[in-house]
Design a protein around this motif. Structure first.
Motif, PDB file in Angstrom:
ATOM      1  N   PHE A 255      80.220 -21.722 -19.840  1.00  0.00           N
ATOM      2  CA  PHE A 255      79.698 -20.872 -20.917  1.00  0.00           C
ATOM      3  C   PHE A 255      78.279 -21.296 -21.261  1.00  0.00           C
ATOM      4  CE2 PHE A 255      84.355 -21.054 -21.663  1.00  0.00           C
ATOM      5  CZ  PHE A 255      84.638 -19.722 -21.427  1.00  0.00           C
ATOM      6  N   LEU A 256      77.322 -20.394 -21.044  1.00  0.00           N
ATOM      7  CA  LEU A 256      75.916 -20.759 -21.250  1.00  0.00           C
ATOM      8  C   LEU A 256      75.381 -20.259 -22.588  1.00  0.00           C
ATOM      9  CD1 LEU A 256      74.248 -20.131 -17.780  1.00  0.00           C
ATOM     10  CD2 LEU A 256      75.177 -22.255 -18.733  1.00  0.00           C
ATOM     11  N   ALA A 257      75.671 -19.006 -22.899  1.00  0.00           N
ATOM     12  CA  ALA A 257      75.145 -18.393 -24.120  1.00  0.00           C
ATOM     13  C   ALA A 257      75.994 -17.167 -24.421  1.00  0.00           C
ATOM     14  CB  ALA A 257      73.681 -17.997 -23.918  1.00  0.00           C
ATOM     15  N   TYR A 258      75.617 -16.459 -25.463  1.00  0.00           N
ATOM     16  CA  TYR A 258      76.357 -15.271 -25.879  1.00  0.00           C
ATOM     17  C   TYR A 258      76.523 -14.302 -24.691  1.00  0.00           C
ATOM     18  CZ  TYR A 258      77.458 -11.036 -28.496  1.00  0.00           C
ATOM     19  OH  TYR A 258      78.056  -9.894 -28.972  1.00  0.00           O
ATOM     20  N   LEU A 259      77.766 -14.032 -24.312  1.00  0.00           N
ATOM     21  CA  LEU A 259      78.098 -13.139 -23.192  1.00  0.00           C
ATOM     22  C   LEU A 259      77.442 -13.562 -21.882  1.00  0.00           C
ATOM     23  CD1 LEU A 259      77.931  -9.555 -24.805  1.00  0.00           C
ATOM     24  CD2 LEU A 259      79.817 -11.183 -24.848  1.00  0.00           C
ATOM     25  N   MET A 260      77.148 -14.862 -21.737  1.00  0.00           N
ATOM     26  CA  MET A 260      76.482 -15.304 -20.514  1.00  0.00           C
ATOM     27  C   MET A 260      77.165 -16.542 -19.954  1.00  0.00           C
ATOM     28  SD  MET A 260      72.553 -16.315 -19.926  1.00  0.00           S
ATOM     29  CE  MET A 260      71.815 -14.829 -20.545  1.00  0.00           C
ATOM     30  N   THR A 261      77.452 -16.497 -18.637  1.00  0.00           N
ATOM     31  CA  THR A 261      78.085 -17.634 -17.973  1.00  0.00           C
ATOM     32  C   THR A 261      77.194 -18.097 -16.828  1.00  0.00           C
ATOM     33  OG1 THR A 261      79.222 -16.358 -16.281  1.00  0.00           O
ATOM     34  CG2 THR A 261      80.345 -16.569 -18.389  1.00  0.00           C
ATOM     35  N   SER A 262      77.598 -19.204 -16.208  1.00  0.00           N
ATOM     36  CA  SER A 262      76.806 -19.734 -15.094  1.00  0.00           C
ATOM     37  C   SER A 262      77.235 -19.135 -13.754  1.00  0.00           C
ATOM     38  CB  SER A 262      76.897 -21.257 -15.069  1.00  0.00           C
ATOM     39  OG  SER A 262      78.255 -21.644 -15.046  1.00  0.00           O
TER      40      SER A 262
ATOM     41  N   PRO B 171      75.594 -13.809  -9.406  1.00  0.00           N
ATOM     42  CA  PRO B 171      75.956 -12.390  -9.232  1.00  0.00           C
ATOM     43  C   PRO B 171      76.880 -12.165  -8.031  1.00  0.00           C
ATOM     44  CG  PRO B 171      73.569 -12.635  -9.467  1.00  0.00           C
ATOM     45  CD  PRO B 171      74.135 -14.017  -9.400  1.00  0.00           C
ATOM     46  N   THR B 172      76.902 -13.102  -7.097  1.00  0.00           N
ATOM     47  CA  THR B 172      77.757 -12.926  -5.917  1.00  0.00           C
ATOM     48  C   THR B 172      79.125 -13.564  -6.091  1.00  0.00           C
ATOM     49  OG1 THR B 172      76.728 -14.915  -5.041  1.00  0.00           O
ATOM     50  CG2 THR B 172      75.833 -12.810  -4.283  1.00  0.00           C
ATOM     51  N   GLU B 173      79.368 -14.175  -7.255  1.00  0.00           N
ATOM     52  CA  GLU B 173      80.623 -14.917  -7.444  1.00  0.00           C
ATOM     53  C   GLU B 173      81.655 -14.142  -8.267  1.00  0.00           C
ATOM     54  OE1 GLU B 173      79.450 -19.638  -7.365  1.00  0.00           O
ATOM     55  OE2 GLU B 173      79.040 -18.508  -9.209  1.00  0.00           O
ATOM     56  N   ILE B 174      82.896 -14.451  -7.927  1.00  0.00           N
ATOM     57  CA  ILE B 174      84.012 -13.935  -8.718  1.00  0.00           C
ATOM     58  C   ILE B 174      84.804 -15.137  -9.228  1.00  0.00           C
ATOM     59  CG2 ILE B 174      86.214 -12.694  -8.599  1.00  0.00           C
ATOM     60  CD1 ILE B 174      84.953 -10.794  -6.588  1.00  0.00           C
TER      61      ILE B 174
END
Lengths: 294, 779
Positions: A157-164, A167-170
């Protein structure tokens, strides 16, 4: 409230999904991955997101929908639905806070569709499962066509609605430690209506030694920052002691001092902070009580 | 057996629950096109230019119409009032006065493509200063809501009974109450929607509109005016309608524009409002700010009440200023107020217009008087039920002249009721004494319990009229047609009960048809708690008239001078059931023998009667509510522990349906008191555009309720009925506020705003304990 046109791709294997995600991303197309759709579909309908392609994971149950025990851990597939977690005896026995948390999530219709992976990947700081993942420092398995990596919640969890996630990962699998011996877990939430996103929420896990003193205590707060906030490091004064509720409250007042939550029309910053004190106190007291009861 | 008074099962539910309802969005017409609107993102602006070039190229777009398309007159004013400086909305006006006003419409082969087109339309605005908050709008130098209009004041409403100022000055005890009521949305499950189609193939153009409306005949009349055609050329049909609560009562600009564009394009056109549009453009209500005073004797008898209030009407007056007028006349309510004065100022703002929502100004009135009584009870150390008992109008005093003028300018007289009995039943049903005991003394613990009661009255069953056509077919079945369209109230059942009784026929022989301007010439509509009273009475009168005709014809055909009776779909000689004629054969006889034959019967041809009922005045329903709450003094959260309502709707046609109406109304009242509020920022941007921010009560927020009925039949209509649709919503917010204040007595918290937000409760407690006590612990 109708989405923009998008292409829909419904792979039947995880391999195909990863392949498609890789190729489309390489081509520079914007892609969204659809799991239970409880957040993404409204976002699309309100045209807050306008992806070119939607990769629908809902055919991947055989790959991504499972709850399997391991030594000291439970592995959960990202596509496991809320209701499956809510009703699983394995979960309620080994990670009881998930069962408690699931009862606070939305309504039956939402829980029958929404998924664990979807909730974590959406990373709403008021949501219950990101809080639990953060509290227990769950490990997230992220897969792309060419690599698999596993990272702890603290790095996810990096920030509001943002993860690490790239874009190619599931997000495919979540590994959660089971409840240690002589331990209690508790989640305490304040929402304006049952099932709403929390205004503030606190999760706690406390472990006692044989003398009844606290040997380990963990605390995470939601709704008061951009991500779930791990406050465990501040609980050191409790370790080795048998605190009374008022001792816990005093410490909570102290450690919540520096929170700076954003306010909105339903709850301003000061009120959220006040709730954080109340809920974290209640969560720790309830966690302790559960150890004593068991 | 009589059906009236029985819990007859709703005849429509099987169909609706199985998903077989036919709402606007379920209707399809060949060649139908779909509309989406370009709506102003600004609360006040002049539209300088609309560029549709890009949008015209969007896939599926069939046509785009905007402020450049034509010049339209403003919508007609529906309710004039002496002091009203009326501004109604103009379709595609050059100046927009609230966020969400349509400036263009995109017609496409699907709603999806229409929304794509909307996104591609470029509008250039010149921004104008705006104001959303009514107190600010009334200040000197405030921005003009309408730039051509020097004042933001829409109307002044004055009421005077006796000499309230003088009586206040003479009163030994004076209490005050300041309260602001938050703005709410009607929020029916089905939003608004409209499908319009013109038939140009005949001698004259004909407009056919399917509308989710409460008022099909009113729409027909307004279309006649706007399109300059005769009512015979217009058919407005309300199919199944999924709730309305006031939102589907006014005539909106979209109602005109959809019909207009259907003619422009020569094809059927449909528009279904989405939820954001509903929250943004369908009428709101409740927003009022009151400063009230009450003067009393030492033993708690009211001497005088004065009230000054501001009422927000938004940018326009789609239903006149009915809401604040109703508030001003109903503040005294069920209590004897010998001296009363009220001044309401209605204010334009750059926000969505306000018009009646279930309750329509009455919850505000009930709030003012009941809160004043509670404040007085506290000062005089009287029990809050006792102070009410001392001031209630007594049963022997009906008809009770209030000294006020009703909204039509006639003296306002309460027709009937038994308020002391209502309060007594309420205290028993709600276990008032037990709860007063159980809640304990003033509590400083985290969980505090409080009890509140409130009584409200409602003027119901108003005119001008409603009609019914009752017809017996050759199969013996009875068709009832009225102009009052149902939005789920159960008319198909309740009106059938009335007719079935008149003909002593089984329920399933009676069929109720509504919501079609072509089926009956005139109609008023379903709103203001009026259908049971007005349409119900029309059904009774028409049925009785037809019954008389049937008896006359049967006597002739049976060659009988003996008394006749109706039973099991026949008319028979009393005491000799073998001499009988069926309803079907009577209808067949009355239709004439065969083409070319002579008509020799003593009664006029046909087995049908049409009657209009025109009520002499409102009949007054009453409701007493008692609520017990637990307040978490640490989080500020309010939980309802017990809810009791006793209601007087006069004669009950179907007690279960009445109970359901009250339950629904109370659910709305709980929302008004604790959860729901439409919020704008200072300029007029909507902050609550989805159900994530606009909080409707869910099943978890609505407790089980005890609902009991008291019946004092109205003398003003043949059924003795009183309206009930809005009743539950009226005393509920006031009772809840009373209970919360009671729970927080120790903190001396006064609730001056609804909805009661937990944050507000917590802050009030903290502010109060900051002065003299320790804060409740967080644990």
């Amino acid at each position: 409230m109708k989405p923009c046109a998008f292409q829909l791709y419904t792979p039947s294997t995880l391999e195909d999904a990863l392949e498609a995600l890789w190729e489309l991303t390489e081509e520079g197309r914007s892609v969204k991955v659809l799991a239970g759709g409880q957040s993404l579909i409204p976002v699309l309908n309100m045209r807050l997101a306008t992806p070119d392609v939607l990769i629908d994971l809902n055919e991947l149950d055989s790959d991504l929908n499972f709850i399997s025990p391991d030594t000291n851990h439970i592995k959960i597939g990202a596509l496991t639905r809320h209701y499956q977690l809510e009703t699983s005896p394995l979960i309620s026995k080994n990670v009881p806070i998930i069962t408690e948390a699931e009862r606070l999530i939305g309504h039956v219709a939402i829980r029958s569709r929404g998924t664990l992976g979807g909730s974590l990947a959406h990373a709403d700081p008021s949501a219950e499962l990101p809080l639990v993942a953060s509290l227990l420092n769950a490990r997230m398995t992220l897969q792309s066509k060419h690599a698999t990596r596993t990272i702890p919640a603290a790095e996810f969890f990096l920030a509001y609605l943002m993860t690490s996630m790239e874009p190619t990962e599931i997000l495919t699998e979540i590994t959660i430690p089971t409840l240690p011996g002589r331990s209690g877990q508790s989640i305490q939430e304040f929402a304006l209506r049952h099932g709403d996103f929390a205004i503030a929420v606190a999760g706690a896990q406390v472990t006692m030694d044989e003398d009844g003193c606290i040997s380990d205590a963990r605390l995470t707060l939601g709704g008061v920052g951009g991500t779930p906030l791990d406050m465990s490091a501040s609980l050191a004064p409790l370790v080795g002691s048998r605190p009374l509720p008022e001792d816990i409250e005093r410490l909570m007042k102290e450690i919540c001092q520096d929170l700076e939550p954003d306010g909105d029309i339903h709850a301003d910053s000061a009120y959220r902070k006040d709730l954080a004190i109340t809920l974290s106190t209640r969560a720790l007291v309830d966690g302790l009580q559960k150890v004593k009861d068991s | 057996m009589n059906y009236v008074g029985q819990d007859v099962r709703r005849v429509n539910d099987g169909r609706l629950l199985r998903g077989h309802g036919q709402y606007i969005a379920d209707i399809y017409r060949p060649g139908m096109a779909y509309v989406a609107f370009v709506r102003s993102p600004h609360p006040h602006a002049r539209v300088k230019a609309v560029d549709v070039k890009q949008a015209e190229k969007v896939l599926g777009v069939l046509g785009i119409y905007s402020v450049d398309s034509d010049l339209f007159p403003p919508l007609p004013l529906l309710f004039p009032y002496s002091t009203l400086d009326a501004i109604t909305q103009t379709p595609f006006g050059r100046e927009v006065h609230h966020v969400g006003e349509p400036v263009a419409m995109v017609v496409a082969d699907s709603r999806y493509h229409a929304e794509d087109g909307v996104a591609a339309v470029q509008v250039e605005y010149e921004l104008l200063p705006s104001v959303a908050e009514m107190t600010r709008a009334m200040q000197k130098g405030a921005p003009r809501v309408h730039s051509q209009h020097p004042s933001n004041q829409a109307a002044i409403i004055m009421q005077d009974v006796g000499d309230a100022m003088e009586a206040m000055n003479q009163s030994p005890v004076v209490v005050t109450c300041d309260i602001k009521m938050g703005r709410v949305s009607c929020a029916p499950i089905e939003t608004r929607g409209l499908l319009a189609e013109w038939n140009e193939a005949g001698n004259e153009p004909e407009l056919h509109v399917y509308a989710a409306t409460q008022t099909p005949h009113m729409m027909q009349r307004i279309y006649a005016e706007l399109f300059q055609i005769n009512e015979r050329q217009i058919r407005v049909q309300a199919p199944d309608v999924g709730g309305a609560f006031g939102a589907k009562e006014p005539f909106y600009v979209e109602d005109f524009l959809i019909a207009w564009v259907a003619r422009e394009m020569g094809r059927p056109v449909v528009w279904i409002e989405d939820r954001l549009e509903h929250l943004l453009t369908s009428v709101h209500e409740r927003e009022q700010l009151h400063h009230a005073k009450m003067g009393l004797t030492h033993d708690g008898r009211i001497l005088s009440v004065t009230d000054e209030f501001l009422a927000n009407t938004g940018a326009y007056v789609p239903w006149g200023v009915i809401v604040p007028i109703i508030t001003s006349t109903l503040i005294p309510g069920p209590y004897k107020v010998p001296n009363y004065s009220c001044k309401g100022t209605v204010v334009y703002t750059n926000t969505t217009p306000l018009a009646p929502y279930r309750g329509a100004g009455r919850p505000q009135a009930a709030m003012v008087i009941n809160r004043l009584l509670d404040r007085a009870a506290a000062v005089l150390d009287l029990d809050s039920a006792l102070i009410r008992e001392r001031n209630l109008i007594q049963p022997s005093e009906f008809p009770y002249a209030t000294g006020l003028m009703s909204r039509e300018g006639t003296p306002m007289v309460l027709d009937s009721g038994d308020y002391p009995a209502l309060l007594k039943m309420l205290k028993e049903a709600g276990e008032y004494a037990r709860w007063q005991e159980a809640k304990g003394g003033e509590s400083t613990s985290a969980r505090a319990i409080g009890v509140g009661i409130a009584i409200g009255i409602e003027n119901t069953g108003m005119g001008p009229h409603e009609g019914a056509t009752v017809t017996v077919g050759t199969d013996g079945h009875i068709t009832v047609i009225t102009g009052a369209a149902s939005q789920g109230q159960g008319h198909e059942t309740t009106l059938a009960q009335i007719a079935a009784d008149a003909f002593a026929a089984p329920m399933d022989w009676v069929h109720v048809i509504e919501g079609d301007s072509q089926k009956i010439a005139y109609g008023t509509g379903t709103f203001a708690s009026r259908t049971a009273v007005v349409a119900g009475s029309a059904v009774k009168l028409a049925s009785d008239q037809l019954r008389g005709k049937m008896i006359d014809l049967a006597a002739y055909l049976l060659k009988s001078g003996q008394p006749l009776e109706m039973a099991e779909g026949t008319i028979r000689v009393v005491g000799d059931p073998t001499r009988c004629i069926s309803f079907g054969n009577l209808a067949l006889a009355a239709s004439g023998q065969f083409p070319g034959s002579s008509y020799t019967l003593p009664t006029a041809p046909g087995m049908s009667a049409t009657t209009y009922f025109t009520p002499a005045g409102a009949t007054y329903a009453a409701g007493g509510h008692m609520v017990v709450v637990a307040v978490d003094r640490v989080t500020g959260k309010v939980e309802i522990l017990s809810y009791t309502a006793v209601h007087d709707a006069g004669t009950l046609i179907n007690p279960k349906i009445v109970t359901g109406q009250i339950q629904g109304g109370i659910s709305g009242g709980i929302g008004t008191a604790l959860l729901e509020e439409i919020r704008f920022d200072d300029e007029g941007q909507l902050l609550t555009g989805s159900f994530m921010d606009y909080l409707l009560p869910t099943t978890r927020d609505v407790p089980d309720m005890t609902i009991q009925h008291l019946s004092t039949p109205s003398p003003l209509n043949p059924l003795g009925a009183k309206g009930v649709g809005e009743s539950g919503a009226i005393p509920s917010p006031s009772a809840i506020v009373a209970a919360v204040e009671d729970a927080l007595k120790v903190d001396m918290v006064q609730i001056n705003n609804i909805p009661i937000q937990p944050m507000m409760v917590r802050n009030s407690i903290l502010k109060s304990v900051a002065t003299d006590r320790e804060a409740p612990t967080h644990g």
